[in-house]
Every structure is written in structure tokens, then in C-alpha cells.
Scaffold this active site. Structure first.
Site, short mmCIF file in Angstrom:
data_model
loop_
_atom_site.label_atom_id
_atom_site.label_comp_id
_atom_site.label_asym_id
_atom_site.label_seq_id
_atom_site.Cartn_x
_atom_site.Cartn_y
_atom_site.Cartn_z
N HIS A 169 0.81 -1.21 0.00
CA HIS A 169 0.00 0.00 0.00
C HIS A 169 0.85 1.27 0.00
O HIS A 169 0.42 2.31 0.51
CB HIS A 169 -0.99 0.01 1.18
CG HIS A 169 -1.74 -1.27 1.32
ND1 HIS A 169 -2.67 -1.70 0.38
CD2 HIS A 169 -1.68 -2.24 2.27
CE1 HIS A 169 -3.15 -2.87 0.76
NE2 HIS A 169 -2.56 -3.23 1.89
N ARG A 170 2.09 1.17 -0.50
CA ARG A 170 3.01 2.30 -0.58
C ARG A 170 3.35 2.88 0.80
O ARG A 170 3.69 4.04 0.94
CB ARG A 170 2.49 3.38 -1.53
CG ARG A 170 2.25 2.84 -2.94
CD ARG A 170 2.08 3.89 -3.98
NE ARG A 170 3.15 4.84 -4.07
CZ ARG A 170 4.31 4.67 -4.71
NH1 ARG A 170 4.56 3.51 -5.31
NH2 ARG A 170 5.20 5.61 -4.77
N LEU A 171 3.28 2.03 1.82
CA LEU A 171 3.66 2.43 3.18
C LEU A 171 5.11 2.04 3.41
O LEU A 171 5.46 1.31 4.34
CB LEU A 171 2.73 1.77 4.21
CG LEU A 171 1.23 2.06 4.02
CD1 LEU A 171 0.41 1.28 5.02
CD2 LEU A 171 0.96 3.56 4.13
#
Length: 191
Positions: A169-171
Site C-alpha cells: 500500500h506504498r507504506l
């Protein structure tokens, strides 16, 4: 872990096991004396707390940029482990003994190619280069190939090293180390 070189060694060892080709490939970004940027892939040939070493022809654009503006950035991107490392710092030539020692480990054909190439200059045809290679091969036939005077290495002495780990989740996770005199400060960056 708060030692950026130990963390680099750990990540690099993992990449060497998982990357199919050239786990030591890194993008090298330079800028000329007027600040115009250039980037290209080079191969890491040595590293440690004193810096990251790569080799090149000193008559090409890359060396010209580095001699005019001795600052650069490196980027390792290892897709197989979903990681990258960014390194920024000052650059200077390696000493002759270091360059000679590395040159001696190269294959004979690579050594001859260093003599035959006018790196980054216009080449009228592949045949011209191959003819020059054959001339150099004949010149050094039966003996060792010395390091050309125009061929050596650079060492990037890091001032900043960032370790980036891909997350769902692009974290992403970003750890940054900055040199303050003789010590490293560690922090985190937002993804």
C-alpha cells in the site's frame, strides 16, 4: 542496527543471492561544472567505511563531470528484494596502487578494451573499434597488460545513505543516515 555500512553489507549480501545479473550495478548521477546532470549505470568494485569504488576511463564525460564537480549520488535498486539504497557524497580518485590492483584482476580482454576505447567519444563504426582492439592485442601479445594512464577509479565518500524498503500500500520504510563529522545520525523519512 545503527551502522549504515553493516546494514549495506547485509542488504548487498542478500541482493547478491537474489539478483540474476549484476547485483553490483548502481546508477551514478553526476553534474558538470555548469550543473547539468547526467546518470548512467556503473559497477561497484569495492566498498567499506571509506567509501564506494568504481572504475572508468578518465577521458570520458563521467570522469570529466567528477573532476569538475566532485560530488555524486549512487542508487542501488534490487527489484528481487524490493529494496533500494541511495548514497550521496564527495568523490575523489583512488590511488594508483588501488587502481593497479583492481586492473590486474580484470580479464585480459577487458584490460585490452580499456586501451582500445576512447570512451564516450564518437565512433565511426564498430569495425574501427575492433581494429583498434586487435592492434592493442598485438602490441601486448605475450606480456602483461599494464593499466592505461587514462584509466583509474573513483571513491565516493558518503555523507548521506538512505535505505528504502518497499511495503504494501506504498507504506514504505525509509531509514536515513547522515554523517556529522565522524559520527552517523540515524532517522526515518515519510514514504
Amino acid at each position: 542496527m545503527t551502522d549504515p555500512f553493516a546494514l549495506f553489507d547485509e542488504w548487498y549480501a542478500q541482493a547478491r543471492e537474489t539478483e540474476l545479473n549484476d547485483s553490483n550495478a548502481m546508477a551514478l548521477a553526476t553534474a558538470d561544472a555548469q550543473g547539468r546532470p547526467s546518470v548512467r549505470m556503473v559497477l561497484l568494485k569495492g566498498h567499506g567505511p571509506d567509501g564506494f569504488i568504481f572504475y572508468t576511463n578518465f577521458e570520458g564525460r563521467k570522469a570529466g563531470d567528477l573532476l569538475a564537480n566532485p560530488h555524486a549520488a549512487l542508487l542501488f535498486h534490487w527489484k528481487s528484494v524490493r529494496r533500494q539504497i541511495r548514497i550521496e557524497g564527495s568523490v575523489g580518485p583512488v590511488d594508483d596502487a588501488t587502481a593497479d590492483a583492481y586492473f590486474a584482476t580484470r580479464s585480459r580482454d577487458s584490460q585490452l578494451g580499456a586501451w582500445a576505447s576512447d570512451q564516450s567519444r564518437p565512433l565511426p563504426s564498430r569495425a574501427v573499434f575492433m581494429d583498434r582492439y586487435e592492434e592493442v592485442r598485438a602490441r601486448f601479445e605475450g606480456g602483461p597488460v599494464p593499466r592505461p594512464p587514462h584509466w583509474s577509479g573513483f571513491r565516493l565518500t558518503p555523507e548521506r545513505i538512505e535505505f528504502w524498503q518497499d511495503r504494501e500500500h506504498r507504506l514504505h520504510e525509509r531509514r536515513v543516515f547522515s554523517r556529522q563529522e565522524n559520527a552517523w545520525n540515524e532517522g526515518l523519512l515519510y514514504p
